[in-house]
Every structure is written in structure tokens, then in C-alpha cells.
Write a protein that holds these residues in place. Structure first.
Motif, PDB file in Angstrom:
ATOM      1  N   TYR A  20      15.962  -2.059  33.632  1.00  0.00           N
ATOM      2  CA  TYR A  20      15.584  -3.377  33.103  1.00  0.00           C
ATOM      3  C   TYR A  20      16.014  -3.475  31.638  1.00  0.00           C
ATOM      4  CZ  TYR A  20      12.424  -2.427  36.997  1.00  0.00           C
ATOM      5  OH  TYR A  20      11.902  -2.060  38.215  1.00  0.00           O
ATOM      6  N   PRO A  21      17.302  -3.296  31.345  1.00  0.00           N
ATOM      7  CA  PRO A  21      17.743  -3.099  29.959  1.00  0.00           C
ATOM      8  C   PRO A  21      17.488  -4.280  29.027  1.00  0.00           C
ATOM      9  CG  PRO A  21      19.615  -3.394  31.419  1.00  0.00           C
ATOM     10  CD  PRO A  21      18.427  -3.219  32.296  1.00  0.00           C
ATOM     11  N   PHE A  22      17.571  -5.489  29.526  1.00  0.00           N
ATOM     12  CA  PHE A  22      17.141  -6.650  28.743  1.00  0.00           C
ATOM     13  C   PHE A  22      16.371  -7.532  29.712  1.00  0.00           C
ATOM     14  CE2 PHE A  22      17.378 -10.798  26.694  1.00  0.00           C
ATOM     15  CZ  PHE A  22      16.994 -10.469  25.399  1.00  0.00           C
ATOM     16  N   ALA A  23      15.071  -7.398  29.667  1.00  0.00           N
ATOM     17  CA  ALA A  23      14.234  -8.028  30.680  1.00  0.00           C
ATOM     18  C   ALA A  23      12.948  -8.498  30.040  1.00  0.00           C
ATOM     19  CB  ALA A  23      13.939  -7.034  31.813  1.00  0.00           C
ATOM     20  N   LYS A  24      12.215  -9.314  30.790  1.00  0.00           N
ATOM     21  CA  LYS A  24      11.008  -9.922  30.259  1.00  0.00           C
ATOM     22  C   LYS A  24       9.784  -9.101  30.638  1.00  0.00           C
ATOM     23  CE  LYS A  24      11.036 -14.246  29.455  1.00  0.00           C
ATOM     24  NZ  LYS A  24      11.063 -15.717  29.501  1.00  0.00           N
TER      25      LYS A  24
END
Length: 428
Positions: free
Chosen positions: A40-44
Motif C-alpha cells: 500500500y505504498p501510497f494509500a489512504k
């Protein structure tokens, strides 16, 4: 059950990187961010009690955000990871998104003007003239440390007080006031830790904010007197420079003035202290490293640089988008809140091969722990010099060093470092 999309971090994992206690457990926090970088390298993240926020866990994504300061702002939302209730209370109390107004909480022209005030004092050229004085301070602490062989809590004996003395001397704060400044610094940055916070108990977010506000009031009272004296009798100290600074012909506002003092007096030594103690921890676990640095003192710069990456003393800062943008293929909307994880970015496998190995040969140019872009740490050259000088004075006098107990980190999701570091050492 609704299936989580790759753009959303699982709830338990998201909660772990918010929890201050996780950061006091290196294997746990390292594993959490390794999973986030992998899946989830750039996730919310959605965590109960917090507004949703994106997590920038990779080196490239942190840089991409920090180098677009017109889109991702420090002051458009809370600059620190805090529960919604705390954010709302700060806004109600100050009319702004952050408790103090300082270099790290403002943007644009105001940030540029404020940074310009202190920047000349922190250039490599300006600091070179101070190196002899800093070395004298280092020798004083090293002499005292060596005399107390073979046992030490390195945090108490050197890491807390040596950087404090350096920064206070630059500010013009008298030595007798240093314990006061140290206590208040710990109460700010370790507000979640019952060993170091003001109440010496576990606190709710509301209690935490109240305690930090009380610390700020103590600092404002102190620096109010400093301002009066510095305007009546200016000196060459940084405090006097701040007190007498003007923007567009006017003195700094009260919030700008107090914010400047507070950030210089607290952040100016706390992160260096945490990095120095983390470096000694690394040395105490690696006897071959001590031998290498003694045989090759020219490698001390690399040791300092790896210590900065290894400690990543500032764990997180937040940014708020003011325009729609794309980061790592994800659509960020205006108003979205974003965590910049310097801790995770400093362990990014794509940039730092074998990131959990302490390697003093890593390239300096990839350092992220001081930040980048217009908000890069203004004191980074001072911090590097303080650490280099300390190790140049201390390492030649050590014969051996090892852990003499279990080190403990304080609990915080903001600034973290060892609160105890028991070592046993022998001297030459």
C-alpha cells in the motif's frame, strides 16, 4: 464484507502507524511500514478519531510532495498527526490549524521571510566559525563521560545535554536555564510518554493538548522576557536576532515571534540528541564498527549520515493538498490530508538496499531524514557538525563499548529517540 482496495490500508495496520507506542518498538514499526511500502505504498488510512489521510511511505513520493509546496501546504491543515478532537480544539483556541506559528507550519512568502531571518546563522560558512567553540563543549562532555567509566546511561550523560548546550549557547540562553529548556522540550516531544510528559501519566488526546499548551505558555512567558531584554540591549545571540527581526518594516507578530523561539530552542537540540543516542546504540551492538571508525576516522562523516537515516528522529509531518493532484497513480483531492513518513522513506528498499543494515558507505545525496524542498531542516548543517565533532572527540578514547541493559525509546508518532541507553565501556 466489502473488499479493501489497494488504495486503502487495512484498519489494524493503519492504526498501528498512528499509535505512539508502536514507534517505541522498532521491529513492530519497521514491519508495519515494510508491509505498507510493499502492498500500500501510497494509500489512504482510516483510523477511528482521526480524519482520513494518505500515507506517503516511499522516498520518491515524499520528495514529490515536498517539492510541490504550492500544492501541498504545511499550514492549510494540521502539520502534526493528531486526532480530530485535538485539531478542532487547536483551531478553536488559536483560529489556526496549528498550535504554534513557525517555520514548519507556514507557507509561501511568510515562510520565505521567516526562514531568511535565521538562515544566515546556519550556513556552513557561518557555522565553521563556531566549530572551535563546539569542540570545546564536546571535549567537556567527553572528559566527564570518560571519568565515569565503565558505566553510563548515554542519553543522560551526553546525548541530552551536549546538543542542548550547543544550541543554547547559539541562542544566548544562560547555562542555568538549560535544565528548564530540556524539561519543556521533553514535555513537548514526549507528550504521549508517561515517563516524560508533564503529568507523568497516560493521557487522552484532550489531556495531551492541554499539557502541551501549558508548556507553550511557560515558553512564551520565558521568551517574552527575552524579547524585552533583547530589544533594550541587543546582542549577537540568535535570540536577539529573532527579537529584533522585521518583515516589511514591522517586528514579528507575537505568534511568529514565539513560534520562532520555540522551534529554535526545542527542535534545535531534540532531534540531534535522538540521533546521537541512536548512533551510540548502533556502535554498542557492532564492535567491528568502532574499530573501523578508529582506524579510518575519515569515515566519521559517513557514520553521521547513516545515523541520521537510521534514527530518522522526525517520524512524520503532515501536508494538506490545496489542489487536485496525482501522486503515485492515485488521485489526491484538494483538502486531502497526507502523512509524510520520513521513518518509512528512510527505509525504502528501492533507495537503500538492505535498509535494516547499518551501513556507513551509503550515498549522502539520498538523505531524506532532514526533509527536502523549501521546508528542509534549517539546522541540518549544525546538527551534522555537532555529531561529527562529538565522535571525533569521543571515538579515539574508547577501547570498547557494549549495551549493559535494554535501551528504551519514548512513545511518540512525531519525534522519537532513546530515553535510556545503558552501556558499559572501557577507555584507552
Amino acid at each position: 464484507m466489502e473488499r479493501l482496495m489497494p488504495s486503502e490500508i487495512p484498519a489494524a495496520l493503519a492504526a498501528s502507524i498512528v499509535n505512539p507506542a508502536t514507534y517505541a518498538d522498532p521491529p513492530k514499526i519497521n514491519a508495519a511500514f515494510a508491509e505498507i511500502r510493499r502492498n500500500y505504498p501510497f494509500a489512504k488510512a482510516r483510523v477511528e478519531g482521526f480524519d482520513p489521510f494518505w500515507v506517503a511511505s516511499r522516498h520518491a513520493d515524499v520528495i514529490a510532495i515536498e517539492t510541490q509546496p504550492d500544492i501541498f501546504l504545511n499550514g492549510a491543515g494540521s502539520n502534526n498527526l493528531a486526532p480530530r478532537s485535538s485539531v478542532d480544539m487547536v483551531k478553536a483556541a488559536t483560529g489556526e490549524n496549528n498550535l504554534i506559528r513557525t517555520l514548519v507550519t507556514v507557507d509561501g512568502a511568510e515562510h520565505k521571510a521567516l526562514r531568511k531571518i535565521g538562515f544566515p546563522a546556519f550556513t556552513p560558512k557561518a557555522l565553521k566559525a563556531l566549530e572551535a567553540d563546539i569542540r570545546d563543549i564536546a571535549r567537556e562532555y567527553v572528559d566527564r563521560f570518560v571519568e565515569n567509566a565503565p558505566h553510563s546511561d548515554f542519553v543522560e550523560d551526553i546525548a541530552l545535554n551536549y546538543p542542548l548546550r550547543v544550541v543554547m549557547s547559539l541562542l544566548g540562553v544562560p547555562a542555568e536555564d538549560e535544565p528548564f529548556m530540556l524539561r519543556l522540550t521533553q514535555e513537548i516531544f514526549a507528550a504521549d510518554d508517561p515517563d516524560l510528559n508533564r503529568s507523568k501519566t497516560e493521557v487522552t488526546p484532550e489531556q495531551r493538548l492541554a499539557a502541551v499548551s501549558a508548556v507553550m505558555k511557560d515558553l512564551e512567558d520565558y521568551f517574552g522576557k527575552v524579547t524585552k531584554e533583547a530589544r533594550e540591549r541587543p546582542t549577537e545571540g540568535l535570540n536577539s536576532l529573532i527579537a529584533n527581526a522585521r518583515i516589511d518594516g514591522e517586528y514579528l507578530t507575537d505568534r511568529q515571534l514565539m513560534g520562532y523561539y520555540i522551534i529554535a530552542a526545542t527542535a534545535g537540540h531534540d532531534t540531534t540528541s535522538n540521533t546521537v543516542s541512536s548512533a551510540m546504540w548502533a556502535l554498542a551492538e557492532r564492535p567491528e564498527l568502532l574499530a573501523e571508525l578508529q582506524e579510518h576516522p575519515d569515515r566519521i562523516d559517513g557514520f553521521v549520515e547513516e545515523s541520521v537515516r537510521w534514527a530518522s528522529a522526525v517520524k512524520t509531518f503532515m501536508r494538506t493538498a490545496v489542489e487536485d493532484a496525482e501522486i503515485a497513480g492515485q488521485q489526491v483531492k484538494s483538502g486531502d490530508w497526507i502523512m509524510l513518513s520520513y521513518h518509512s522513506a528512510s527505509q525504502d528498499e528501492d533507495v537503500y538496499p538492505d535498509p535494516f543494515t547499518f551501513d556507513i558507505t551509503r550515498p549522502r545525496r539520498k538523505q531524506i531524514a532532514f526533509g527536502t524542498g523549501p521546508h528542509a531542516c534549517i539546522g541540518q548543517h549544525l546538527a551534522r557538525m555537532e555529531m561529527r565533532v562529538l565522535w571525533e572527540e569521543l571515538l579515539p578514547r574508547l577501547d570498547s563499548v557494549r549495551l549493559a541493559g535494554e535501551p528504551k525509546l519514548f512513545k511518540s508518532n512525531f519525534v522519537v529517540g532513546p530515553k535510556t541507553l545503558p552501556i558499559e565501556f572501557s577507555v584507552r
